[in-house]
Design an enzyme around this catalytic site. Structure first.
Site, PDB file in Angstrom:
ATOM      1  N   SER A  66      -9.806  11.772  23.383  1.00  0.00           N
ATOM      2  CA  SER A  66     -10.532  10.980  22.521  1.00  0.00           C
ATOM      3  C   SER A  66     -11.225   9.566  23.320  1.00  0.00           C
ATOM      4  CB  SER A  66      -9.663  10.306  21.428  1.00  0.00           C
ATOM      5  OG  SER A  66      -9.121  11.302  20.813  1.00  0.00           O
TER       6      SER A  66
HETATM    7  N1  SAH Z   1      -4.041  12.647  22.077  1.00  0.00           N
HETATM    8  C1  SAH Z   1      -4.720  13.522  23.003  1.00  0.00           C
HETATM    9  C2  SAH Z   1      -5.941  14.358  22.189  1.00  0.00           C
HETATM   10  C3  SAH Z   1      -5.841  15.523  22.466  1.00  0.00           C
HETATM   11  S1  SAH Z   1      -7.105  16.505  21.517  1.00  0.00           S
HETATM   12  C4  SAH Z   1      -5.158  12.638  24.284  1.00  0.00           C
HETATM   13  O1  SAH Z   1      -5.051  11.670  24.226  1.00  0.00           O
HETATM   14  O2  SAH Z   1      -5.708  13.213  25.133  1.00  0.00           O
HETATM   15  C5  SAH Z   1      -6.003  17.360  20.488  1.00  0.00           C
HETATM   16  C6  SAH Z   1      -4.811  18.212  20.751  1.00  0.00           C
HETATM   17  O3  SAH Z   1      -4.016  18.495  19.767  1.00  0.00           O
HETATM   18  C7  SAH Z   1      -5.133  19.353  21.616  1.00  0.00           C
HETATM   19  O4  SAH Z   1      -4.452  19.071  22.922  1.00  0.00           O
HETATM   20  C8  SAH Z   1      -4.588  20.256  20.816  1.00  0.00           C
HETATM   21  O5  SAH Z   1      -3.926  21.588  21.652  1.00  0.00           O
HETATM   22  C9  SAH Z   1      -3.402  19.724  20.086  1.00  0.00           C
HETATM   23  N2  SAH Z   1      -3.036  20.532  18.696  1.00  0.00           N
HETATM   24  C10 SAH Z   1      -3.806  21.020  17.784  1.00  0.00           C
HETATM   25  N3  SAH Z   1      -2.976  21.577  16.888  1.00  0.00           N
HETATM   26  C11 SAH Z   1      -1.531  21.103  17.262  1.00  0.00           C
HETATM   27  C12 SAH Z   1      -0.364  21.370  16.560  1.00  0.00           C
HETATM   28  N4  SAH Z   1      -0.483  22.006  15.222  1.00  0.00           N
HETATM   29  N5  SAH Z   1       0.731  20.869  17.205  1.00  0.00           N
HETATM   30  C13 SAH Z   1       0.540  20.205  18.477  1.00  0.00           C
HETATM   31  N6  SAH Z   1      -0.408  20.134  18.988  1.00  0.00           N
HETATM   32  C14 SAH Z   1      -1.605  20.405  18.419  1.00  0.00           C
END
Ligand code: SAH
Length: 219
Positions: A66
């Protein structure tokens, strides 16, 4: 690998000043964490020079880390104390979890994509983030055995608020989650008190999809 050089410290300081403080983030604990965590080490080497820019960046698997301001806004909304236990859904790069771990007692973070889970776990070990516990599973189901949590943060966009997660939020607990369609969402803040669940909006945002059983489905 080049670690935390003077160049990156300078870029990080400018990020906090121009993107985060300038837009009204005031929580001293959040500002200190954002000044400390080496964001460039959570992206690929090719993107390190862009790590402190005012936008999200790709982290592989079509996912993104993000925008710095959004990380600060969501973290501030959680109003964390040093003895809080926090659940994060969507470990991704691990950056948001690292920020949380600087402020809270323990961070439980769940990632559904195996490669991202493994990469983040490796970084937490390498950088000695010993209060981050990782799990490879569908985060929309939460982490029942470790509940209730003082705070829950969902870093992917959901069609609605998963009731499983609300059920794992303790009394006095706070939760932030982007809710909307696949293109834009509202950043929702929830809190639980004796009267029940209260909800406010922090404004518009754009996240990748929350997949899984209580998300958009699939993987
Ligand atoms: N907090 C992260 C942002 C990641 S983007 C950072 O600081 O980099 C969102 C993430 O959510 C992705 O890695 C995706 O694979 C994960 N995601 C999506 N659906 C999910 C679920 N049901 N359970 C766990 N992770 C999930």
């Amino acid at each position: 690998m080049e670690m935390d050089s003077r160049k990156y410290k300078g870029l990080r300081e400018a990020m906090v000043k121009n993107q985060i403080e300038a837009r009204g983030i005031t929580d001293a604990k959040v500002l200190a964490a954002m000044r400390k965590v080496p964001r460039h080490l959570f992206v690929s080497e090719a993107l390190m020079d862009q790590a402190y820019a005012d936008h999200p960046l790709p982290i592989g698997e079509q996912q993104t880390i993000s925008q710095p301001y959004i990380v600060a806004l969501m973290t501030q909304a959680l109003a964390l104390n040093k003895d809080d236990r926090v659940l994060e859904i969507g470990t991704g790069s691990g950056y948001q979890a690292a920020i949380l771990s600087e402020i809270a007692f323990r961070v439980y973070t769940i990632e559904k994509r195996r490669t991202l889970h493994i990469n983040a776990r490796r970084l937490f070990d390498e950088f000695k983030y010993t209060n981050i516990v990782t799990r490879y599973s569908d985060g929309t189901k939460g982490w029942e055995e470790e509940s209730p949590f003082d705070a829950i943060i969902v870093t992917a966009g959901a069609p609605e608020i998963p009731k499983t997660l609300v059920a794992q939020l303790g009394m006095g607990g706070r939760m932030v989650i982007p809710v909307g369609d696949m293109f834009t969402q509202d950043l929702i803040k929830l809190y639980r008190d004796e009267q029940g669940i209260h909800q406010t909006s922090l404004g518009g945002c754009r996240f990748v999809k929350l997949v899984g059983e209580y998300g958009w489905g699939g993987d």
